[in-house]
Design an enzyme around this catalytic site. Structure first.
Site, mmCIF file in Angstrom:
data_model
loop_
_atom_site.group_PDB
_atom_site.id
_atom_site.type_symbol
_atom_site.label_atom_id
_atom_site.label_comp_id
_atom_site.label_asym_id
_atom_site.label_seq_id
_atom_site.Cartn_x
_atom_site.Cartn_y
_atom_site.Cartn_z
ATOM 1 N N SER A 16 16.405 -6.511 -2.694
ATOM 2 C CA SER A 16 16.283 -7.341 -3.806
ATOM 3 C C SER A 16 17.498 -8.002 -4.067
ATOM 4 C CB SER A 16 15.506 -7.059 -4.931
ATOM 5 O OG SER A 16 14.299 -6.763 -4.897
ATOM 6 N N LYS A 65 6.777 0.040 -13.382
ATOM 7 C CA LYS A 65 6.239 -1.052 -13.474
ATOM 8 C C LYS A 65 5.015 -1.048 -14.537
ATOM 9 C CE LYS A 65 6.658 -3.014 -8.931
ATOM 10 N NZ LYS A 65 5.941 -3.822 -7.721
ATOM 11 N N ASN A 86 6.579 -6.685 -12.906
ATOM 12 C CA ASN A 86 7.476 -6.501 -11.834
ATOM 13 C C ASN A 86 8.791 -7.296 -12.193
ATOM 14 O OD1 ASN A 86 6.637 -8.881 -10.753
ATOM 15 N ND2 ASN A 86 7.339 -8.410 -8.742
ATOM 16 N N ASP A 101 4.260 -10.005 -7.925
ATOM 17 C CA ASP A 101 3.725 -9.370 -6.449
ATOM 18 C C ASP A 101 2.298 -10.019 -6.207
ATOM 19 O OD1 ASP A 101 5.654 -7.366 -6.613
ATOM 20 O OD2 ASP A 101 4.820 -5.870 -7.945
ATOM 21 N N GLY A 124 -6.457 1.671 -0.132
ATOM 22 C CA GLY A 124 -5.632 2.287 -1.203
ATOM 23 C C GLY A 124 -6.042 1.497 -2.589
ATOM 24 N N GLY A 126 -3.543 2.179 -5.457
ATOM 25 C CA GLY A 126 -2.640 2.425 -6.350
ATOM 26 C C GLY A 126 -2.211 1.160 -7.179
ATOM 27 N N GLY A 127 -0.921 1.292 -7.443
ATOM 28 C CA GLY A 127 -0.190 0.264 -8.213
ATOM 29 C C GLY A 127 -0.217 -1.260 -7.547
HETATM 30 P P1 ATR Z 1 1.751 2.361 -5.294
HETATM 31 O O1 ATR Z 1 2.132 2.082 -6.729
HETATM 32 O O2 ATR Z 1 2.868 2.125 -4.140
HETATM 33 O O3 ATR Z 1 0.559 1.879 -4.686
HETATM 34 P P2 ATR Z 1 0.472 4.671 -5.765
HETATM 35 O O4 ATR Z 1 0.160 4.205 -6.946
HETATM 36 O O5 ATR Z 1 1.194 6.365 -5.955
HETATM 37 O O6 ATR Z 1 1.705 4.037 -4.914
HETATM 38 O O7 ATR Z 1 -0.531 4.727 -4.650
HETATM 39 C C1 ATR Z 1 -0.490 5.306 -3.397
HETATM 40 C C2 ATR Z 1 -1.669 4.943 -2.619
HETATM 41 O O8 ATR Z 1 -1.631 5.359 -1.518
HETATM 42 C C3 ATR Z 1 -3.075 5.570 -3.282
HETATM 43 O O9 ATR Z 1 -4.087 4.594 -2.987
HETATM 44 C C4 ATR Z 1 -3.118 6.721 -2.502
HETATM 45 O O10 ATR Z 1 -4.493 7.348 -2.399
HETATM 46 P P3 ATR Z 1 -4.865 8.553 -3.516
HETATM 47 O O11 ATR Z 1 -5.274 7.541 -4.497
HETATM 48 O O12 ATR Z 1 -5.875 9.221 -2.923
HETATM 49 O O13 ATR Z 1 -3.696 9.092 -3.724
HETATM 50 C C5 ATR Z 1 -2.501 6.252 -0.922
HETATM 51 N N1 ATR Z 1 -2.260 7.448 -0.072
HETATM 52 C C6 ATR Z 1 -1.110 7.914 -0.158
HETATM 53 N N2 ATR Z 1 -0.946 8.845 0.978
HETATM 54 C C7 ATR Z 1 -2.176 8.772 1.485
HETATM 55 C C8 ATR Z 1 -2.574 9.286 2.973
HETATM 56 N N3 ATR Z 1 -1.999 10.449 3.394
HETATM 57 N N4 ATR Z 1 -3.999 9.001 3.143
HETATM 58 C C9 ATR Z 1 -4.731 8.197 2.503
HETATM 59 N N5 ATR Z 1 -4.160 7.496 1.382
HETATM 60 C C10 ATR Z 1 -3.155 7.709 1.009
#
Ligand code: ATR
Length: 274
Positions: A16, A65, A86, A101, A124, A126-127
């Site tokens: 950034s 965030k 963000n 985002d 995924g 997550g956030g």
């Molecule tokens: P971010 O904010 O970058 O999205 P996060 O909230 O920690 O980070 O989310 C990470 C995502 O990657 C989650 O969906 C996680 O799956 P889980 O909910 O089961 O933890 C996924 N993830 C991380 N490592 C993984 C792996 N080896 N295989 C599959 N999914 C993975």
């Protein structure tokens, strides 16, 4: 001179500063953008510091965030719905939170494919997934979420009106668009999706941008899919961030070139360390 920056933990490798400083220069803005590493337990003090020092705005990154929301005076509706901020704008001491985002994801996708009525598979929950799913739903796509932890996929699907699937069912997945929002492939030659499913999709996007061409994107390209690198979402969210702060939209190409140059420099340094 107006001061901007990024708060996160860590922020050393953030692209950034390169993007925003290049835009300030190109658009003749009397402003500068720095890095502020802020440990989680110092977040509240840091946000108070923004007000005290008159810092005009900051980008907010991992892990702040979500936590930063309770420290702001106002949160824009989209950021509220996504559940993550963000971008902070300091409006004469009133700190307002935004989320750009989702706009970054939307523009990166829409320049390759029209989303209305399309089926999108999101890996995924997550956030990062929240902003991507929000963008897809807002543009009228149908969204299927696959996550390693199924309950998280269910929660996200419920929030945004999507469908949740078990990670093991990924071999059956199909649709127009596939988007990886997990960290799989980040600085490693691993793909979150089986290569044999990729030919079922027209467009494959990764939010990971180190490396620029992840294994997922390489395999998707080999199957004839259009691919979108994570750098696009990063650049386009920064364009919107800049607009919130300065009321001007810099050329995306300018930011992208600055980000690429910073990435290359990073890589050279990493090689020297190894
Ligand atoms: P971010 O904010 O970058 O999205 P996060 O909230 O920690 O980070 O989310 C990470 C995502 O990657 C989650 O969906 C996680 O799956 P889980 O909910 O089961 O933890 C996924 N993830 C991380 N490592 C993984 C792996 N080896 N295989 C599959 N999914 C993975």
């Amino acid at each position: 001179m107006d001061v901007y920056g990024i708060i996160g933990w860590p922020v050393a490798h953030s692209l950034s500063p390169a993007m925003h400083n290049a835009a300030f220069k190109a658009l003749g803005q009397e402003a500068v953008y720095g890095k502020f590493p802020v440990a989680p337990e110092r977040l509240s003090a840091a946000v108070e510091g923004l007000r005290a020092l008159g810092i005009k705005g900051v980008s907010v990154t991992i892990p702040h965030k979500e936590a930063v929301r309770s420290l702001l005076q106002d949160i824009h509706q989209e950021a509220q719905e996504i559940g993550a901020v963000n971008t902070i704008l300091n409006d004469n001491g009133r700190l307002v939170g935004f989320n750009t985002d989702w706009q970054g994801a939307l523009r990166a996708l829409e320049e390759q494919i029209s989303l209305k009525g399309k089926e999108a598979v999101v890996l995924g929950a997550g956030g990062a997934a929240r902003a991507v799913v929000y963008a897809l739903k807002k543009a009228g796509a149908l969204v299927c979420i696959y996550n390693r932890t199924f309950t998280k996929a269910q929660e996200l699907a419920l929030t945004f009106g999507a469908k949740a699937f078990a990670w093991e069912a990924l071999s059956e997945a199909r649709g127009h668009i596939l988007i990886n929002t997990t960290s799989v492939g980040l600085k490693e030659d691993r793909s979150p999706a089986p290569a044999q499913i990729l030919s079922r999709f027209q467009v494959v996007m990764d939010i990971v941008y180190t490396p620029l061409e992840t294994r997922l994107l390489r395999e998707a390209k080999a199957q004839g899919c259009k691919t979108i690198s994570g750098l696009k979402m990063l650049v386009y969210q920064a364009v919107e961030q800049f607009y919130l702060w300065r009321g001007l939209r810099p050329e995306a190409r300018l930011l992208e070139e600055a980000a690429l140059a910073a990435l290359t420099k990073e890589e050279r340094h990493a090689e020297q360390r190894n």
